[in-house]
Motif scaffolding. Structure first.
Motif, PDB file in Angstrom:
ATOM      1  N   ASN A  97      16.656  27.047 -10.626  1.00  0.00           N
ATOM      2  CA  ASN A  97      18.076  26.521 -10.808  1.00  0.00           C
ATOM      3  C   ASN A  97      18.225  25.072 -10.261  1.00  0.00           C
ATOM      4  OD1 ASN A  97      19.326  29.105 -11.157  1.00  0.00           O
ATOM      5  ND2 ASN A  97      18.679  29.911  -9.280  1.00  0.00           N
ATOM      6  N   ILE A  98      19.134  24.373 -10.597  1.00  0.00           N
ATOM      7  CA  ILE A  98      19.363  23.084 -10.156  1.00  0.00           C
ATOM      8  C   ILE A  98      20.538  23.130  -9.165  1.00  0.00           C
ATOM      9  CG2 ILE A  98      18.183  21.874 -11.957  1.00  0.00           C
ATOM     10  CD1 ILE A  98      20.774  21.168 -12.867  1.00  0.00           C
ATOM     11  N   TYR A  99      21.445  24.166  -9.299  1.00  0.00           N
ATOM     12  CA  TYR A  99      22.577  24.407  -8.428  1.00  0.00           C
ATOM     13  C   TYR A  99      22.672  25.724  -8.037  1.00  0.00           C
ATOM     14  CZ  TYR A  99      27.507  23.658  -6.878  1.00  0.00           C
ATOM     15  OH  TYR A  99      28.685  23.745  -6.043  1.00  0.00           O
ATOM     16  N   LEU A 100      23.864  26.309  -7.561  1.00  0.00           N
ATOM     17  CA  LEU A 100      24.058  27.624  -7.164  1.00  0.00           C
ATOM     18  C   LEU A 100      24.203  28.348  -8.189  1.00  0.00           C
ATOM     19  CD1 LEU A 100      26.450  27.012  -4.138  1.00  0.00           C
ATOM     20  CD2 LEU A 100      23.944  27.620  -4.044  1.00  0.00           C
ATOM     21  N   SER A 101      23.583  29.700  -8.426  1.00  0.00           N
ATOM     22  CA  SER A 101      23.964  30.568  -9.490  1.00  0.00           C
ATOM     23  C   SER A 101      23.731  31.951  -8.992  1.00  0.00           C
ATOM     24  CB  SER A 101      22.756  30.348 -10.711  1.00  0.00           C
ATOM     25  OG  SER A 101      21.554  30.927 -10.073  1.00  0.00           O
ATOM     26  N   SER A 102      23.957  32.893 -10.147  1.00  0.00           N
ATOM     27  CA  SER A 102      24.046  34.423  -9.367  1.00  0.00           C
ATOM     28  C   SER A 102      22.389  34.716  -8.648  1.00  0.00           C
ATOM     29  CB  SER A 102      24.200  35.348 -10.496  1.00  0.00           C
ATOM     30  OG  SER A 102      23.161  35.042 -11.614  1.00  0.00           O
ATOM     31  N   THR A 103      21.331  33.773  -9.227  1.00  0.00           N
ATOM     32  CA  THR A 103      20.205  34.098  -8.722  1.00  0.00           C
ATOM     33  C   THR A 103      19.666  33.290  -7.523  1.00  0.00           C
ATOM     34  OG1 THR A 103      18.982  32.493 -10.079  1.00  0.00           O
ATOM     35  CG2 THR A 103      19.419  34.835 -10.960  1.00  0.00           C
ATOM     36  N   SER A 104      20.506  32.438  -6.927  1.00  0.00           N
ATOM     37  CA  SER A 104      20.306  31.788  -5.550  1.00  0.00           C
ATOM     38  C   SER A 104      20.224  32.710  -4.690  1.00  0.00           C
ATOM     39  CB  SER A 104      21.357  30.607  -5.550  1.00  0.00           C
ATOM     40  OG  SER A 104      21.212  29.673  -6.667  1.00  0.00           O
ATOM     41  N   PRO A 105      19.331  32.399  -3.573  1.00  0.00           N
ATOM     42  CA  PRO A 105      19.216  33.026  -2.348  1.00  0.00           C
ATOM     43  C   PRO A 105      20.480  32.865  -1.686  1.00  0.00           C
ATOM     44  CG  PRO A 105      17.203  32.067  -2.828  1.00  0.00           C
ATOM     45  CD  PRO A 105      18.188  31.588  -3.850  1.00  0.00           C
ATOM     46  N   GLU A 106      21.063  33.975  -0.731  1.00  0.00           N
ATOM     47  CA  GLU A 106      22.196  33.673  -0.015  1.00  0.00           C
ATOM     48  C   GLU A 106      22.017  32.580   0.954  1.00  0.00           C
ATOM     49  OE1 GLU A 106      24.855  36.456   3.116  1.00  0.00           O
ATOM     50  OE2 GLU A 106      23.358  37.300   1.983  1.00  0.00           O
ATOM     51  N   SER A 107      20.800  32.352   1.587  1.00  0.00           N
ATOM     52  CA  SER A 107      20.568  31.178   2.420  1.00  0.00           C
ATOM     53  C   SER A 107      21.056  29.913   1.748  1.00  0.00           C
ATOM     54  CB  SER A 107      19.269  31.304   2.995  1.00  0.00           C
ATOM     55  OG  SER A 107      18.213  31.026   1.865  1.00  0.00           O
ATOM     56  N   VAL A 108      20.401  29.740   0.520  1.00  0.00           N
ATOM     57  CA  VAL A 108      20.853  28.290  -0.211  1.00  0.00           C
ATOM     58  C   VAL A 108      22.331  28.397  -0.263  1.00  0.00           C
ATOM     59  CG1 VAL A 108      20.569  27.329  -2.287  1.00  0.00           C
ATOM     60  CG2 VAL A 108      18.706  28.667  -1.475  1.00  0.00           C
ATOM     61  N   SER A 109      22.842  29.385  -0.588  1.00  0.00           N
ATOM     62  CA  SER A 109      24.316  29.348  -0.905  1.00  0.00           C
ATOM     63  C   SER A 109      25.232  28.891   0.383  1.00  0.00           C
ATOM     64  CB  SER A 109      25.119  30.756  -1.211  1.00  0.00           C
ATOM     65  OG  SER A 109      26.483  30.523  -1.230  1.00  0.00           O
ATOM     66  N   ARG A 110      24.575  29.500   1.596  1.00  0.00           N
ATOM     67  CA  ARG A 110      25.272  29.145   3.204  1.00  0.00           C
ATOM     68  C   ARG A 110      24.694  27.710   3.719  1.00  0.00           C
ATOM     69  NH1 ARG A 110      22.937  33.151   5.175  1.00  0.00           N
ATOM     70  NH2 ARG A 110      20.953  31.928   5.986  1.00  0.00           N
ATOM     71  N   ALA A 111      23.729  27.224   3.102  1.00  0.00           N
ATOM     72  CA  ALA A 111      23.187  25.844   3.285  1.00  0.00           C
ATOM     73  C   ALA A 111      24.107  24.970   2.676  1.00  0.00           C
ATOM     74  CB  ALA A 111      21.968  25.594   3.063  1.00  0.00           C
ATOM     75  N   TYR A 112      24.595  25.050   1.225  1.00  0.00           N
ATOM     76  CA  TYR A 112      25.385  24.393   0.582  1.00  0.00           C
ATOM     77  C   TYR A 112      26.671  24.083   1.213  1.00  0.00           C
ATOM     78  CZ  TYR A 112      22.817  22.897  -3.714  1.00  0.00           C
ATOM     79  OH  TYR A 112      22.001  22.304  -4.603  1.00  0.00           O
ATOM     80  N   PHE A 113      27.303  25.408   1.584  1.00  0.00           N
ATOM     81  CA  PHE A 113      28.603  25.214   2.188  1.00  0.00           C
ATOM     82  C   PHE A 113      28.501  24.639   3.257  1.00  0.00           C
ATOM     83  CE2 PHE A 113      31.605  27.254   5.238  1.00  0.00           C
ATOM     84  CZ  PHE A 113      32.741  26.694   4.592  1.00  0.00           C
ATOM     85  N   GLU A 114      27.699  24.904   4.358  1.00  0.00           N
ATOM     86  CA  GLU A 114      27.742  24.243   5.776  1.00  0.00           C
ATOM     87  C   GLU A 114      27.179  22.789   5.371  1.00  0.00           C
ATOM     88  OE1 GLU A 114      24.214  26.082   7.504  1.00  0.00           O
ATOM     89  OE2 GLU A 114      25.127  27.949   8.084  1.00  0.00           O
ATOM     90  N   GLN A 115      26.798  22.197   4.466  1.00  0.00           N
ATOM     91  CA  GLN A 115      26.526  20.832   4.288  1.00  0.00           C
ATOM     92  C   GLN A 115      28.048  20.217   3.788  1.00  0.00           C
ATOM     93  OE1 GLN A 115      23.888  18.558   4.873  1.00  0.00           O
ATOM     94  NE2 GLN A 115      25.597  17.151   4.891  1.00  0.00           N
ATOM     95  N   PHE A 116      28.744  21.125   2.910  1.00  0.00           N
ATOM     96  CA  PHE A 116      29.968  20.680   2.319  1.00  0.00           C
ATOM     97  C   PHE A 116      31.038  20.495   3.522  1.00  0.00           C
ATOM     98  CE2 PHE A 116      34.603  21.867   1.131  1.00  0.00           C
ATOM     99  CZ  PHE A 116      34.689  20.592   0.295  1.00  0.00           C
ATOM    100  N   GLN A 117      30.854  21.618   4.459  1.00  0.00           N
ATOM    101  CA  GLN A 117      31.832  21.852   5.614  1.00  0.00           C
ATOM    102  C   GLN A 117      31.705  20.560   6.568  1.00  0.00           C
ATOM    103  OE1 GLN A 117      32.843  25.363   8.170  1.00  0.00           O
ATOM    104  NE2 GLN A 117      31.095  24.582   9.111  1.00  0.00           N
ATOM    105  N   LYS A 118      30.479  20.087   7.039  1.00  0.00           N
ATOM    106  CA  LYS A 118      30.119  18.868   7.841  1.00  0.00           C
ATOM    107  C   LYS A 118      30.713  17.637   7.166  1.00  0.00           C
ATOM    108  CE  LYS A 118      26.129  16.405   9.802  1.00  0.00           C
ATOM    109  NZ  LYS A 118      24.502  16.593   9.757  1.00  0.00           N
ATOM    110  N   ASP A 119      30.263  17.556   5.905  1.00  0.00           N
ATOM    111  CA  ASP A 119      30.752  16.481   5.144  1.00  0.00           C
ATOM    112  C   ASP A 119      32.291  16.537   5.163  1.00  0.00           C
ATOM    113  OD1 ASP A 119      28.296  15.530   4.644  1.00  0.00           O
ATOM    114  OD2 ASP A 119      28.246  16.190   2.762  1.00  0.00           O
ATOM    115  N   PHE A 120      33.008  17.396   4.749  1.00  0.00           N
ATOM    116  CA  PHE A 120      34.519  17.342   4.429  1.00  0.00           C
ATOM    117  C   PHE A 120      35.319  17.118   5.904  1.00  0.00           C
ATOM    118  CE2 PHE A 120      38.790  19.162   3.226  1.00  0.00           C
ATOM    119  CZ  PHE A 120      38.971  18.378   2.362  1.00  0.00           C
TER     120      PHE A 120
END
Length: 374
Positions: free
Chosen positions: A173-196
């Protein structure tokens, strides 16, 4: 990956430039015209003393007609409000911000047209306008304390300041998809939260009490960031890269280590983060949809805007989308894979999109209007 060193939209005004291939983003700005005008009008009317100078910042301004469109909307709203209230139009200071690698020269060359056309011929109430280029990341401080009245940002805040650190490989994958591990999804959101939150805190220091912000982002309506809705633009690009891996043109490790530094948030996530940071109140939030057909072979924003009333397919949507996305992410792809694959991968991307026309091609957009608390 340090985004500030190389990430930028394609410069200039040529066939491959962002300026030429940003029709969909222009349609998004037109969809938010009423929200922008209302925020500027409310700002002027709520001031204890009518402002003599209105200072705004367009953050992530990029280049091309969309940058000029936002500035003209603000200028017209100021002129209209001051005329209705019987005051002389205030001066308007417009600060255009983007990363240092942005093509500011193309913006400055085009500014003369904005000054001539910004008030639709209402010369008597045309504000005196001053423009400044401000290079730097909007995830840090850019302006003096309490110096801004109005902030605008359109289709920029979904880009992260950096790629999140992933505990697991986002395989294939190059972005979040249905096959992305939950830890990857969590890391993306945590980075967005920090940035926003960092973005809001910096603006809370720069925006005067009672000042306004209008922010538009590419988002999603679903709760799960791994839902297909977030991956519609990127799944065909992943498929193009996978084909090149199978043919030995791209190393599999290169694909597995490439992830887009972007997060499409939901309205709930945005509202919760605004509340968590605490400096702004939400006045208005809306969701709207834009179809990829806005990118199909259009040469400028006016042609793309005509498709608000024209949606018939002319067979060029794949080519148009590929050009538009290349204008946005070419610097990211070239930095990771090298320039040699660019023509091939984006050609394949366009062909895949053309061959999947039965699928939904809507981009979810979220606009939020905020007021700086007193």
């Amino acid at each position: 990956m340090d985004m500030i060193e190389f990430f930028h939209m394609n410069g200039g005004i040529g066939d491959a430039s962002y300026s030429t291939n940003s029709g969909l983003q222009g349609m998004g700005i037109m969809k938010t015209k009423g929200v922008i005008e209302q925020a500027v009008s409310d700002l002027c009317r709520s001031s204890v003393k009518f402002p003599k100078t209105l200072v705004m910042a367009d953050l992530g301004c990029s280049l091309g007609p969309n940058t000029l469109l936002v500035g003209s909307m603000v200028i017209d709203a100021v002129a209209k409000t001051s005329l209705e209230m019987g005051f002389k139009s205030p001066q308007v200071q417009i600060n255009l911000n983007d990363l240092p690698t942005n093509d500011f020269n193309t913006i400055f060359i085009a500014l003369q047209d904005l000054q001539v056309n910004s008030t639709n011929g209402n010369i008597n109430h045309q504000p005196a306008c001053y423009f400044t280029g401000v290079p730097g990341s909007f995830f840090g401080r850019l302006f003096p304390m309490k110096s801004l009245n109005f902030v605008h940002s359109s289709y920029s805040l979904q880009w992260l300041s950096q790629m999140p650190e992933l505990e697991e490989i986002n395989k294939g994958n190059i972005y979040l998809s249905s096959t992305s591990p939950e830890s990857v999804s969590r890391a993306y959101f945590e980075q967005f939260q920090k940035d926003f939150i960092r973005f809001l805190r910096c603006r809370s220091e720069e925006v005067m009490a009672g000042g306004r912000m209008v922010l538009t982002v590419a988002g999603r309506t679903t709760d799960d960031p791994r839902d297909e809705e977030s991956n519609r633009l990127w799944r065909p690009f992943t498929m193009a890269l996978q084909d090149m891996v199978y043919e030995g043109l791209v190393e599999e490790e290169k694909l597995d280590s490439f992830n887009l530094p972007q997060f499409t948030a939901s309205p709930t996530e945005i509202m919760n983060l605004v509340k968590m940071e605490g400096s702004f109140e939400i006045d208005h939030l809306e969701i709207f949809y834009l179809n990829w057909d806005a990118w199909k072979g259009k040469k400028n924003m006016n042609d793309a805007l005509s498709q608000l009333k024209e949606t018939e397919d002319d067979g060029t949507v794949g080519h148009g989308v590929a050009k538009a996305i290349r204008a946005v992410i070419e610097s990211l792809v070239a930095n990771h894979f090298g320039e040699a694959i660019l023509d091939d991968v984006f050609k394949r991307y366009g062909q895949i999109i053309t061959n999947t026309r039965s699928e939904s091609h809507d981009v979810v957009s979220i606009t939020v209007s905020l007021t700086r608390k007193m």
